[in-house]
Design a protein around this motif. Structure first.
Motif, PDB file in Angstrom:
ATOM      1  N   CYS A   8     113.388  90.119  55.839  1.00 42.86           N
ATOM      2  CA  CYS A   8     113.905  89.105  54.923  1.00 42.86           C
ATOM      3  C   CYS A   8     115.440  89.107  54.906  1.00 42.86           C
ATOM      4  O   CYS A   8     116.058  90.163  54.756  1.00 42.86           O
ATOM      5  CB  CYS A   8     113.391  89.361  53.513  1.00 42.86           C
ATOM      6  SG  CYS A   8     114.042  88.201  52.295  1.00 42.86           S
ATOM      7  N   PRO A   9     116.065  87.933  55.028  1.00 40.47           N
ATOM      8  CA  PRO A   9     117.523  87.877  54.990  1.00 40.47           C
ATOM      9  C   PRO A   9     118.108  88.186  53.607  1.00 40.47           C
ATOM     10  O   PRO A   9     119.298  88.464  53.491  1.00 40.47           O
ATOM     11  CB  PRO A   9     117.836  86.432  55.404  1.00 40.47           C
ATOM     12  CG  PRO A   9     116.606  85.667  55.118  1.00 40.47           C
ATOM     13  CD  PRO A   9     115.467  86.625  55.274  1.00 40.47           C
ATOM     14  N   HIS A  10     117.279  88.171  52.568  1.00 43.82           N
ATOM     15  CA  HIS A  10     117.745  88.439  51.201  1.00 43.82           C
ATOM     16  C   HIS A  10     117.496  89.880  50.765  1.00 43.82           C
ATOM     17  O   HIS A  10     117.793  90.247  49.634  1.00 43.82           O
ATOM     18  CB  HIS A  10     117.050  87.500  50.209  1.00 43.82           C
ATOM     19  CG  HIS A  10     117.218  86.061  50.535  1.00 43.82           C
ATOM     20  ND1 HIS A  10     118.414  85.399  50.378  1.00 43.82           N
ATOM     21  CD2 HIS A  10     116.352  85.156  51.035  1.00 43.82           C
ATOM     22  CE1 HIS A  10     118.267  84.147  50.747  1.00 43.82           C
ATOM     23  NE2 HIS A  10     117.025  83.974  51.156  1.00 43.82           N
ATOM     24  N   ARG A  11     116.959  90.673  51.646  1.00 45.60           N
ATOM     25  CA  ARG A  11     116.560  92.050  51.310  1.00 45.60           C
ATOM     26  C   ARG A  11     117.659  92.853  50.640  1.00 45.60           C
ATOM     27  O   ARG A  11     117.415  93.578  49.678  1.00 45.60           O
ATOM     28  CB  ARG A  11     116.086  92.754  52.576  1.00 45.60           C
ATOM     29  CG  ARG A  11     115.758  94.208  52.357  1.00 45.60           C
ATOM     30  CD  ARG A  11     115.261  94.827  53.635  1.00 45.60           C
ATOM     31  NE  ARG A  11     115.227  96.265  53.512  1.00 45.60           N
ATOM     32  CZ  ARG A  11     114.930  97.077  54.503  1.00 45.60           C
ATOM     33  NH1 ARG A  11     114.632  96.587  55.692  1.00 45.60           N
ATOM     34  NH2 ARG A  11     114.928  98.375  54.324  1.00 45.60           N
ATOM     35  N   GLU A  12     118.867  92.767  51.098  1.00 42.64           N
ATOM     36  CA  GLU A  12     119.965  93.585  50.564  1.00 42.64           C
ATOM     37  C   GLU A  12     120.644  92.972  49.346  1.00 42.64           C
ATOM     38  O   GLU A  12     121.678  93.454  48.913  1.00 42.64           O
ATOM     39  CB  GLU A  12     120.985  93.879  51.659  1.00 42.64           C
ATOM     40  CG  GLU A  12     120.469  94.849  52.711  1.00 42.64           C
ATOM     41  CD  GLU A  12     120.050  96.207  52.158  1.00 42.64           C
ATOM     42  OE1 GLU A  12     120.735  96.739  51.257  1.00 42.64           O
ATOM     43  OE2 GLU A  12     119.034  96.735  52.618  1.00 42.64           O
ATOM     44  N   THR A  13     120.079  91.910  48.783  1.00 40.21           N
ATOM     45  CA  THR A  13     120.693  91.279  47.618  1.00 40.21           C
ATOM     46  C   THR A  13     119.940  91.560  46.327  1.00 40.21           C
ATOM     47  O   THR A  13     120.394  91.184  45.266  1.00 40.21           O
ATOM     48  CB  THR A  13     120.777  89.746  47.802  1.00 40.21           C
ATOM     49  OG1 THR A  13     119.450  89.219  47.887  1.00 40.21           O
ATOM     50  CG2 THR A  13     121.564  89.392  49.033  1.00 40.21           C
ATOM     51  N   CYS A  15     116.278  93.842  44.466  1.00 36.97           N
ATOM     52  CA  CYS A  15     115.713  95.144  44.107  1.00 36.97           C
ATOM     53  C   CYS A  15     115.305  95.988  45.312  1.00 36.97           C
ATOM     54  O   CYS A  15     115.002  97.163  45.151  1.00 36.97           O
ATOM     55  CB  CYS A  15     114.531  94.955  43.164  1.00 36.97           C
ATOM     56  SG  CYS A  15     113.174  94.015  43.867  1.00 36.97           S
ATOM     57  N   LEU A  16     115.313  95.418  46.507  1.00 31.68           N
ATOM     58  CA  LEU A  16     114.942  96.179  47.702  1.00 31.68           C
ATOM     59  C   LEU A  16     116.141  96.769  48.437  1.00 31.68           C
ATOM     60  O   LEU A  16     115.979  97.478  49.429  1.00 31.68           O
ATOM     61  CB  LEU A  16     114.153  95.291  48.674  1.00 31.68           C
ATOM     62  CG  LEU A  16     112.835  94.744  48.142  1.00 31.68           C
ATOM     63  CD1 LEU A  16     112.203  93.820  49.170  1.00 31.68           C
ATOM     64  CD2 LEU A  16     111.901  95.867  47.766  1.00 31.68           C
ATOM     65  N   VAL A  24     110.045  99.624  52.154  1.00 27.71           N
ATOM     66  CA  VAL A  24     110.014  98.167  52.039  1.00 27.71           C
ATOM     67  C   VAL A  24     108.756  97.613  52.701  1.00 27.71           C
ATOM     68  O   VAL A  24     108.120  96.696  52.182  1.00 27.71           O
ATOM     69  CB  VAL A  24     111.294  97.541  52.641  1.00 27.71           C
ATOM     70  CG1 VAL A  24     111.203  96.030  52.673  1.00 27.71           C
ATOM     71  CG2 VAL A  24     112.516  97.989  51.855  1.00 27.71           C
ATOM     72  N   ALA A  25     108.354  98.177  53.824  1.00 32.70           N
ATOM     73  CA  ALA A  25     107.140  97.733  54.513  1.00 32.70           C
ATOM     74  C   ALA A  25     105.904  97.970  53.650  1.00 32.70           C
ATOM     75  O   ALA A  25     105.016  97.109  53.565  1.00 32.70           O
ATOM     76  CB  ALA A  25     107.002  98.444  55.859  1.00 32.70           C
TER      77      ALA A  25
END
Length: 102
Positions: A8-13, A15-16, A24-25
């Motif tokens: 996901c491109p939003h992963r680092e923005t 709760c993950l 995460v997986a």
């Protein structure tokens, strides 16, 4: 919508962020994915009984609340990687104090 939270491109923005790929997986595999397409689509309404949580993968969600005199107030705007809902796992359900609209 990405097939996995790992890509996901939003992963680092949200709760993950800063979670290892393995964690995460595992989280991603627990999710049931279904799209809600289109502006103005209701996810849940104020006063409804909710029994789970929603994890926003893309788009924006507006949380609103109808006040005593009938006016609608925006409580929050949610972005990808936000958790919506918040049912208590110890209770059967939870009555929502807000509405959530895409």
């Amino acid at each position: 919508m990405p097939a996995s939270c790992v890509t996901c491109p939003h992963r680092e923005t949200g709760c993950l962020q800063q979670q290892p790929d393995e964690t995460v997986a595992k989280f991603s595999n627990l999710l049931t994915r279904y799209p809600i397409s289109g502006k103005g689509k209701t996810i849940f309404n104020q006063g409804e009984l909710t029994t789970g949580q929603y994890f926003l993968c893309q788009g924006l969600v507006k949380l609103t609340r109808v006040m005593e005199h009938g006016e609608e107030a925006i409580v929050d705007m949610l972005v990808p990687c936000s958790i919506i809902g918040g049912a208590n796992v110890l209770n059967e359900g939870h009555v929502k104090a807000t509405s959530a609209v895409a």
